[in-house]
Scaffold this active site. Structure first.
Site, PDB file in Angstrom:
ATOM      1  N   TRP A  33       0.843  -1.206   0.000  1.00 22.92           N
ATOM      2  CA  TRP A  33       0.000   0.000   0.000  1.00 22.92           C
ATOM      3  C   TRP A  33       0.875   1.252   0.000  1.00 22.92           C
ATOM      4  O   TRP A  33       1.996   1.230   0.505  1.00 22.92           O
ATOM      5  CB  TRP A  33      -0.948  -0.001   1.208  1.00 22.92           C
ATOM      6  CG  TRP A  33      -0.264   0.055   2.556  1.00 22.92           C
ATOM      7  CD1 TRP A  33       0.120  -1.011   3.312  1.00 22.92           C
ATOM      8  CD2 TRP A  33       0.108   1.229   3.300  1.00 22.92           C
ATOM      9  NE1 TRP A  33       0.721  -0.577   4.474  1.00 22.92           N
ATOM     10  CE2 TRP A  33       0.726   0.792   4.500  1.00 22.92           C
ATOM     11  CE3 TRP A  33      -0.022   2.602   3.073  1.00 22.92           C
ATOM     12  CZ2 TRP A  33       1.207   1.682   5.470  1.00 22.92           C
ATOM     13  CZ3 TRP A  33       0.470   3.486   4.029  1.00 22.92           C
ATOM     14  CH2 TRP A  33       1.067   3.018   5.206  1.00 22.92           C
ATOM     15  N   GLU A  76       7.226   8.393  14.014  1.00 30.03           N
ATOM     16  CA  GLU A  76       7.486   7.827  12.686  1.00 30.03           C
ATOM     17  C   GLU A  76       8.341   8.776  11.842  1.00 30.03           C
ATOM     18  O   GLU A  76       9.202   8.339  11.079  1.00 30.03           O
ATOM     19  CB  GLU A  76       6.167   7.549  11.956  1.00 30.03           C
ATOM     20  CG  GLU A  76       5.279   6.496  12.604  1.00 30.03           C
ATOM     21  CD  GLU A  76       5.777   5.058  12.394  1.00 30.03           C
ATOM     22  OE1 GLU A  76       6.725   4.862  11.619  1.00 30.03           O
ATOM     23  OE2 GLU A  76       5.230   4.149  13.040  1.00 30.03           O
ATOM     24  N   GLU A 111       8.967   1.867   6.311  1.00 33.40           N
ATOM     25  CA  GLU A 111       8.651   2.733   7.454  1.00 33.40           C
ATOM     26  C   GLU A 111       8.328   4.161   7.020  1.00 33.40           C
ATOM     27  O   GLU A 111       7.486   4.831   7.622  1.00 33.40           O
ATOM     28  CB  GLU A 111       9.834   2.765   8.434  1.00 33.40           C
ATOM     29  CG  GLU A 111       9.985   1.522   9.274  1.00 33.40           C
ATOM     30  CD  GLU A 111       8.905   1.388  10.329  1.00 33.40           C
ATOM     31  OE1 GLU A 111       8.250   2.388  10.655  1.00 33.40           O
ATOM     32  OE2 GLU A 111       8.700   0.263  10.815  1.00 33.40           O
ATOM     33  N   HIS A 114       4.838   5.439   6.775  1.00 32.86           N
ATOM     34  CA  HIS A 114       4.018   5.627   7.981  1.00 32.86           C
ATOM     35  C   HIS A 114       3.908   7.105   8.351  1.00 32.86           C
ATOM     36  O   HIS A 114       2.818   7.630   8.544  1.00 32.86           O
ATOM     37  CB  HIS A 114       4.587   4.829   9.159  1.00 32.86           C
ATOM     38  CG  HIS A 114       4.676   3.359   8.883  1.00 32.86           C
ATOM     39  ND1 HIS A 114       5.356   2.482   9.686  1.00 32.86           N
ATOM     40  CD2 HIS A 114       4.168   2.614   7.859  1.00 32.86           C
ATOM     41  CE1 HIS A 114       5.260   1.264   9.178  1.00 32.86           C
ATOM     42  NE2 HIS A 114       4.549   1.322   8.073  1.00 32.86           N
ATOM     43  N   GLU A 164       8.890  -2.797  17.428  1.00 34.69           N
ATOM     44  CA  GLU A 164       7.967  -2.995  16.304  1.00 34.69           C
ATOM     45  C   GLU A 164       6.626  -3.524  16.808  1.00 34.69           C
ATOM     46  O   GLU A 164       5.577  -3.144  16.300  1.00 34.69           O
ATOM     47  CB  GLU A 164       8.560  -3.968  15.271  1.00 34.69           C
ATOM     48  CG  GLU A 164       9.817  -3.463  14.566  1.00 34.69           C
ATOM     49  CD  GLU A 164       9.537  -2.395  13.502  1.00 34.69           C
ATOM     50  OE1 GLU A 164       8.384  -1.973  13.329  1.00 34.69           O
ATOM     51  OE2 GLU A 164      10.507  -1.984  12.849  1.00 34.69           O
ATOM     52  N   THR A 167       4.752  -0.603  18.466  1.00 35.15           N
ATOM     53  CA  THR A 167       4.092   0.296  17.503  1.00 35.15           C
ATOM     54  C   THR A 167       2.898  -0.409  16.850  1.00 35.15           C
ATOM     55  O   THR A 167       1.891   0.230  16.553  1.00 35.15           O
ATOM     56  CB  THR A 167       5.063   0.809  16.415  1.00 35.15           C
ATOM     57  OG1 THR A 167       5.796  -0.295  15.900  1.00 35.15           O
ATOM     58  CG2 THR A 167       6.020   1.834  16.953  1.00 35.15           C
ATOM     59  N   ASP A 196       2.199  -3.447   8.810  1.00 35.95           N
ATOM     60  CA  ASP A 196       3.639  -3.360   8.492  1.00 35.95           C
ATOM     61  C   ASP A 196       4.480  -3.625   9.743  1.00 35.95           C
ATOM     62  O   ASP A 196       5.448  -4.374   9.712  1.00 35.95           O
ATOM     63  CB  ASP A 196       4.012  -1.941   8.005  1.00 35.95           C
ATOM     64  CG  ASP A 196       3.542  -1.659   6.587  1.00 35.95           C
ATOM     65  OD1 ASP A 196       2.902  -2.533   5.980  1.00 35.95           O
ATOM     66  OD2 ASP A 196       3.824  -0.548   6.098  1.00 35.95           O
ATOM     67  N   GLU A 197       4.079  -2.985  10.836  1.00 33.36           N
ATOM     68  CA  GLU A 197       4.855  -3.110  12.083  1.00 33.36           C
ATOM     69  C   GLU A 197       4.907  -4.574  12.522  1.00 33.36           C
ATOM     70  O   GLU A 197       5.925  -5.046  13.029  1.00 33.36           O
ATOM     71  CB  GLU A 197       4.273  -2.248  13.203  1.00 33.36           C
ATOM     72  CG  GLU A 197       3.990  -0.782  12.859  1.00 33.36           C
ATOM     73  CD  GLU A 197       5.238   0.061  12.636  1.00 33.36           C
ATOM     74  OE1 GLU A 197       6.316  -0.502  12.374  1.00 33.36           O
ATOM     75  OE2 GLU A 197       5.123   1.303  12.698  1.00 33.36           O
ATOM     76  N   HIS A 200       7.445  -6.453  10.512  1.00 37.00           N
ATOM     77  CA  HIS A 200       8.797  -6.077  10.957  1.00 37.00           C
ATOM     78  C   HIS A 200       9.144  -6.769  12.272  1.00 37.00           C
ATOM     79  O   HIS A 200      10.244  -7.269  12.458  1.00 37.00           O
ATOM     80  CB  HIS A 200       8.904  -4.553  11.125  1.00 37.00           C
ATOM     81  CG  HIS A 200       8.665  -3.800   9.853  1.00 37.00           C
ATOM     82  ND1 HIS A 200       8.402  -2.458   9.820  1.00 37.00           N
ATOM     83  CD2 HIS A 200       8.648  -4.203   8.558  1.00 37.00           C
ATOM     84  CE1 HIS A 200       8.227  -2.063   8.566  1.00 37.00           C
ATOM     85  NE2 HIS A 200       8.366  -3.105   7.783  1.00 37.00           N
TER      86      HIS A 200
HETATM   87 FE   LIG Z   1       6.481   2.629  11.616  1.00 41.22          FE
HETATM   88 FE   LIG Z   2       8.278   0.042  12.791  1.00 41.84          FE
END
Ligand SMILES: [Fe+2]
Ligand SMILES: [Fe+2]
Length: 329
Positions: A33, A76, A111, A114, A164, A167, A196-197, A200
């Site tokens: 995305w 971020e 990242e 974000h 990670e 978040t 995403d976090e 990670h």
């Molecule tokens: Fe992030």
């Molecule tokens: Fe992150």
């Protein structure tokens, strides 16, 4: 071999597999995305209508909510700090064809979206003083940070495994709050960031799990050391315009606790999850000091919970320049 040389060797061993880690845990730019997928399209006439909707919905969100969303955005946005910090870690080298630096660059690329999407959202929402937000961001990058890992890869991967997931939790909760108040689009943005976090987190915890196979005692000691120091948030040094370093952090963190976005209980939960995934209780072939570190780690979550129950969070919101001057209070 010295402790440092063994770490380098372990890092080089994992580096050989870095492409498969990247394939498993990261997503290429064309497939992942992008911020504009969730923002009004400025090339279309519907932009104004969509923006109007965002602004109307945003009126439903309270003071602490904006403080937390701004704090999360700034965290971020300080990405340059994290990238340069990680590039300095033993075994990670920007020069040459180092696999680890490729990992860091691609992680940074993910990242970066974000802060991008959150910043644009905040700007469009009309609920925050963007100039104050921008000043804070610039300060945070200027001030840098020290997360207590030095350039040790083991300590850094404990930190990133932890952070990670932290978040992931906080973005997810902010998204839920937004959705509950009818802010569907913001809910979606926070949710995709949280996704995403999570990827990670899964990657970094896997790095640690692998290191535990090669160098269990040293990895255990690194984990213990980071838990003794406590994982400090990247926003620890956050300040508002004209204020001293770190002065905004506690009030921001209190707002997050009041909303239940990120609490001491979450901190303990993360610790428990890491202890369980890394099977700290089952590791064998440890040195005597690493055995002691294990004992400490196994007892820590309960101890921290007892302390957490005694800490009272102030009930009232604190004023922030980030949110002031827009007639909200
Ligand atoms: Fe992030
Ligand atoms: Fe992150």
């Amino acid at each position: 071999m010295s402790i440092k040389n063994i770490r380098l060797e372990v890092m080089q061993t994992i580096e050989k597999e870095i492409d498969s880690y990247m394939e498993k845990y990261l997503i290429p730019p064309e497939k992942i995305w992008q911020p504009t997928d969730f923002l009004p399209n400025s090339q279309k006439d519907t932009f104004f209508e969509e923006t109007h909707k965002i602004r109307e919905e945003a009126k439903e969100l309270g003071y602490d909510f904006w403080v937390v969303l701004v704090g999360d955005t700034i965290t971020e946005e300080a990405l340059p700090t994290y990238e340069s910090w990680l590039m300095d870690v033993e075994g990670i080298d920007q020069q040459g064809n180092n696999g680890w630096s490729r990992w860091i660059r691609h992680w940074t690329g993910e990242e970066n979206r974000h802060g991008d999407v959150l910043n644009k959202y905040l700007y469009l929402s009309g609920r925050v003083n963007m100039r104050e937000v921008e000043i804070t961001t610039q300060h945070l990058i200027n001030d840098g940070f020290d997360i207590g890992t030095a350039n040790d890869p083991y300590r850094n991967f404990v930190y990133t495994s932890f952070q990670e997931l932290a978040t992931n939790i906080s973005h997810k909760r902010v998204g839920q709050l937004a959705k509950k108040k009818g802010n569907v689009l913001l809910g979606k943005m926070c949710n995709v960031i949280a996704g995403d976090e999570m990827r990670h987190h899964l990657a970094y915890r896997e790095f640690v799990k692998t290191i535990l196979k090669y160098d269990p005692s040293e990895m255990m000691l690194a984990f213990e050391d980071m838990m003794r120091k406590k994982i400090v948030m990247p926003a620890q040094f956050v300040r508002e315009s004209g204020e001293a370093v770190g002065t905004a952090f506690e009030n921001f963190s209190n707002a997050a606790q009041r909303l239940g976005v990120y609490t001491t209980h979450d901190y303990v939960d993360i610790m428990k999850k890491l202890i369980s995934y890394w099977e700290i209780d089952k590791l064998t072939n440890l040195t005597a000091t690493a055995e002691k570190a294990r004992d400490y780690l196994m007892r820590l979550p309960d101890r921290m919970l007892r302390i957490a129950e005694r800490v009272a969070i102030p009930k009232d919101s604190t004023k922030f320049k980030w949110v002031e001057a827009n007639g909200m209070l």
